[in-house]
Design a protein around this motif. Structure first.
Motif, short mmCIF file in Angstrom:
data_model
loop_
_atom_site.label_atom_id
_atom_site.label_comp_id
_atom_site.label_asym_id
_atom_site.label_seq_id
_atom_site.Cartn_x
_atom_site.Cartn_y
_atom_site.Cartn_z
N ASP A 180 0.81 -1.22 0.00
CA ASP A 180 0.00 0.00 0.00
C ASP A 180 0.85 1.27 0.00
O ASP A 180 0.30 2.38 -0.08
CB ASP A 180 -0.92 0.02 1.23
CG ASP A 180 -1.96 -1.10 1.19
OD1 ASP A 180 -2.38 -1.45 0.07
OD2 ASP A 180 -2.31 -1.60 2.27
N ALA A 181 2.15 1.13 0.13
CA ALA A 181 3.02 2.30 0.26
C ALA A 181 3.06 3.11 -1.04
O ALA A 181 2.88 2.58 -2.13
CB ALA A 181 4.42 1.87 0.65
N ARG A 182 3.30 4.40 -0.90
CA ARG A 182 3.42 5.32 -2.03
C ARG A 182 4.85 5.88 -2.06
O ARG A 182 5.61 5.79 -1.10
CB ARG A 182 2.41 6.47 -1.91
CG ARG A 182 0.96 6.02 -1.84
CD ARG A 182 0.49 5.43 -3.17
NE ARG A 182 -0.94 5.22 -3.19
CZ ARG A 182 -1.54 4.09 -2.85
NH1 ARG A 182 -0.81 3.05 -2.43
NH2 ARG A 182 -2.85 3.98 -2.91
N LEU A 183 5.18 6.52 -3.19
CA LEU A 183 6.53 7.05 -3.38
C LEU A 183 6.47 8.42 -4.04
O LEU A 183 5.76 8.61 -5.03
CB LEU A 183 7.35 6.10 -4.26
CG LEU A 183 8.76 6.56 -4.66
CD1 LEU A 183 9.65 6.71 -3.44
CD2 LEU A 183 9.38 5.58 -5.65
N VAL A 184 7.23 9.37 -3.49
CA VAL A 184 7.39 10.70 -4.08
C VAL A 184 8.84 10.83 -4.55
O VAL A 184 9.77 10.62 -3.76
CB VAL A 184 7.08 11.81 -3.06
CG1 VAL A 184 7.31 13.20 -3.69
CG2 VAL A 184 5.65 11.70 -2.56
N LEU A 185 9.02 11.17 -5.83
CA LEU A 185 10.36 11.32 -6.41
C LEU A 185 10.53 12.71 -7.00
O LEU A 185 9.57 13.28 -7.54
CB LEU A 185 10.60 10.29 -7.51
CG LEU A 185 10.84 8.84 -7.12
CD1 LEU A 185 11.02 7.99 -8.37
CD2 LEU A 185 12.07 8.72 -6.22
N LEU A 186 11.75 13.21 -6.94
CA LEU A 186 12.10 14.45 -7.62
C LEU A 186 12.66 14.12 -8.99
O LEU A 186 13.60 13.34 -9.10
CB LEU A 186 13.12 15.24 -6.80
CG LEU A 186 13.54 16.60 -7.35
CD1 LEU A 186 13.86 17.57 -6.20
CD2 LEU A 186 14.76 16.50 -8.27
N ALA A 187 12.06 14.69 -10.03
CA ALA A 187 12.55 14.46 -11.39
C ALA A 187 11.96 15.54 -12.29
O ALA A 187 10.84 15.99 -12.08
CB ALA A 187 12.15 13.08 -11.89
#
Length: 740
Positions: free
Chosen positions: A574-581
């Motif tokens: 269920d985890a989410r991910l925030v990335l810088l790009a």
């Protein structure tokens, strides 16, 4: 093989001819009517195939259009009669593979007519192309003695000196050129390039802008001006100049390269990639374009492709300093092997610094070898401004003991802001030296009597590696940019700490060419510089799921990193991910790579580059920051901790892969550091499943930081000063040993 001004000089000294027809042909040529001149020469040669003067003039006319035809014509003329002028024309028909034949022809012409500035000028040009600047200078000086006000000879001479790296002489000669011929656009353009090489950007920009007033549609001027305007932030004007250049000449590779740099400065990596690729398609061995494409690929998260681009740049130009620096720097993101990085760093020094190192090996420093006296510390950097470096320089500069240490800052950059002003207040001496070349800056440092010179940049953007190879100070040390090696024998020391380089680990210091000096606590001391940006309540408490985040540069998103994370996302569906790009294809490729590691694209969202406060606020939506490998986060991890976000880490062997361990140890959280991929997954998943602990860390991390050595500026400054004193005393002992 002719020089850019050979035709002009030849015309002024053309041998007069009695026939009206040849005189008419010469007249048409001199007024720029080549078609008429060519037709008249054809009539002359048809009427008399043995008319040597007509054959010579016809050869001159064909030079720009059909070199083999020109060669045939001048060989016919020489078969009839050998004259200095014919030999000059013959030399001008030779290509690069025939340089020796051209030189012999010109030497023969000078033997026949020693006072021929034409032959001397062209011979000087050829020697310059062959890399013999001494012989070239001798020829040009002799030519100018015969024709002291001839702009063409001055121009060729100055251009040769510029290519030979004799910039001060080149500037003087090109300055004389434009005094003699104020409308000589090429001379103004080359003068601007020389000033740029001398780091005199302000003067260079003024010269290019003046050149544009003389020739608004000169593609060469527009290309250089566009680059300069982009460098000073006038990006709209820069784009207009470069697009105009490409409208006039779509195949101008340097304009495509400069346009790519402009797009990169705006964060449009897709447009930058397209521009650099276009330049390479037009000129496959264009080293600068390969370098810049590599930089763009790194920003797009393709570090292996970036490294390959740097290698291609070096294959095209083995002497390319920037390409080699970037290759070396990028290797740290791609391989968990400090010894391999050291080997590449040593190759860099051997290739680029050897001559300077040999010249400076016997340098005698006049600094008094008194162990306890007040020391002069010099900090060298292009980034005394709003830049991550200021987060670490401010606490140090603010707490230096000025009674025992005189602090001198050498600002290499030409961008100043309010942070620059704040940093300046903590220096005893501040020098803006961005427009000094390495030799002049080295002399300034010697004149200032600097005892310990600190390189804050190493192989990062804006570095001045060759400055340090000149050994302007008796003690030279690397610190801050990253805790690795420079590879240079000119840097005697590097600063580190017991976590980055555990002193009881066998062979660990063999990763570095410098002597390692361990600060007691940490390599960094941090100042968040974000008043009013507060931490938030743990997002997972309201979201019902964990949000991971990584706001590191995409170049750190290696396959090893994504493989490391894959176990975490498999364990926490269920985890989410925030990335810088950056927007565009970079995000698409990252989504595809994550999907290949089992991470559903719907679980991923992106943010772009942001102003510092907004960037920090992004952490308010992140529960746990995921670290990168083999190069851990450094500044980004400290920022995360400041915002209450824990950063579990996977540590390895080289210094850059142990930054996370150092930070966690100084925060009293070493249990969040893992030595294997499996242990990392276990640490992260356990933390993610313990919301009470996460909430407690969220509330306490900022206080932990403020109470830790990571934010104790006074303590850190004392440790740095003790390190400088130790290095200095070691030098004093060596100096006394040399005297005795």
């Amino acid at each position: 093989m002719s020089s850019p001004e050979s035709h002009e000089i030849r015309a002024l000294h053309a041998t007069p001819h009695a026939t009206v027809t040849l005189a008419a042909a010469e007249s048409a040529w001199q007024r720029g009517d080549s078609a008429t001149a060519r037709a008249l020469c054809t009539q002359l040669i048809d009427a008399n195939p043995h008319d040597a003067e007509a054959l010579n003039l016809a050869a001159m006319l064909e030079l720009a259009h059909d070199r083999p035809a020109a060669r045939t014509l001048i060989e016919r003329a020489l078969a009839l009669r050998e004259t200095p002028n014919f030999l000059v024309t013959f030399a001008m028909t030779c290509d690069a593979t025939q340089r020796d034949a051209a030189i012999r022809a010109l030497q023969r012409a000078i033997d026949m007519q020693p006072d021929s500035p034409i032959a001397l000028n062209n011979l000087g040009h050829l020697y310059g192309e062959a890399g013999d600047s001494v012989a070239a200078s001798r020829c040009f000086e002799q030519a100018l003695a015969l024709a002291p006000t001839h702009a063409g000879i001055h121009f060729n001479y100055g251009t040769m000196l510029s290519k030979a790296g004799e910039l001060a002489r080149a500037q003087a000669v090109l300055q004389r050129t434009v005094e003699i011929a104020p409308a000589h656009v090429s001379a103004w353009n080359n003068l601007g390039q020389v000033l740029l090489k001398m780091h005199r950007q302000t003067e260079a920009l003024a010269v290019f802008e003046h050149a544009r007033t003389l020739a608004p549609d000169s593609v060469e001027v527009l290309t250089n001006l566009g680059s300069m305007l982009q460098g000073v932030g006038r990006t709209d004007e820069a784009q207009a100049a470069l697009e105009r250049a490409l409208t006039l000449e779509p195949g101008r590779v340097s304009a495509w390269n400069n346009l790519g740099n402009l797009h990169a400065s705006r964060g449009d990596v897709d447009a930058a990639h397209a521009a650099f690729s276009r330049a390479i398609a037009l000129k496959p061995d264009f080293a600068d374009a390969h370098l810049n494409l590599g930089n763009t690929l790194g920003k797009m998260g393709s570090i292996d492709a970036a490294i390959e681009s740097y290698r291609r740049a070096l294959a095209s130009d083995p002497a390319h300093l920037g390409a080699h620096s970037n290759l070396l720097f990028s290797l740290m993101f791609a391989i968990d092997d400090g010894h391999a990085v050291r080997a590449e760093a040593e190759r860099f020094a051997a290739r680029h610094e050897a001559t300077l190192l040999a010249a400076s090996a016997l340098t005698h420093h006049t600094n008094p070898p008194e162990p306890a006296r007040r020391l002069r510390i010099g900090y060298v950097s292009p980034d005394f401004r709003h830049h991550c470096q200021s987060l670490f320089m401010m606490p140090l500069l603010r707490h230096h003991d000025h009674a025992a240490f005189e602090i001198v800052c050498y600002a290499l950059g030409n961008r100043r802001d309010d942070m620059t002003a704040r940093l300046m207040r903590h220096a005893d001496v501040w020098r803006d030296v961005g427009e000094l070349d390495d030799a002049r800056l080295a002399q300034q440092i010697r004149d200032d009597g600097i005892d310990v010179l600190v390189d804050l940049t190493m192989h990062m953007d804006g570095a001045r590696r060759l400055l340090f190879a000149m050994r302007p100070a008796p003690v030279q040390v690397a610190w801050l940019a990253y805790p690795g090696t420079t590879g240079s024998p000119s840097i005697g020391w590097r600063l580190t700490d017991p976590w980055i380089d555990p002193p009881d680990t066998p062979h660990i210091d063999e990763q570095y060419t410098e002597r390692s000096l361990r600060l007691p606590d940490a390599f960094w001391c941090y100042d968040a510089q974000a008043p009013g940006v507060e931490t938030s309540v743990l997002p997972a408490l309201s979201n019902g799921y964990i949000t991971f985040g990584c706001l590191n540069n995409p170049c750190k998103l290696t396959d090893a990193t994504l493989a490391l994370w894959s176990g975490v996302f498999a364990a926490l569906p269920d985890a989410r991910l925030v990335l810088l790009a950056p927007e565009g294809s970079t995000r698409q490729r990252l989504v595809g790579r994550l999907q290949a590691h089992g991470v559903d694209p719907v679980r991923v969202r992106f943010v772009g580059m942001q102003a510092r406060e907004q960037y920090l606020r992004t952490y308010q939506h992140i529960d746990i920051a995921l670290d990168t490998f083999p190069a851990n986060g450094h500044t980004t991890s400290l920022d995360a901790f400041w915002m209450g976000v824990p950063v579990p880490t996977r540590y390895g062997h080289p210094a850059v892969s142990r930054a996370g361990l150092c930070l966690l140890a100084n925060l009293g959280l070493p249990e969040l550091a893992a030595e294997t991929d499996a242990d990392y997954v276990a640490v992260v998943t356990a933390l993610a499943r313990d919301l009470p602990r996460l909430a407690t860390l969220r509330a306490q991390l900022r206080t932990r930081m403020e109470a830790s050595p990571l934010m104790n500026g006074a303590r850190f400054a004392r440790h740095m000063e003790a390190a400088y004193r130790h290095m200095w005393q070691a030098w004093c002992g060596e100096a006394r040993g040399r005297v005795s």
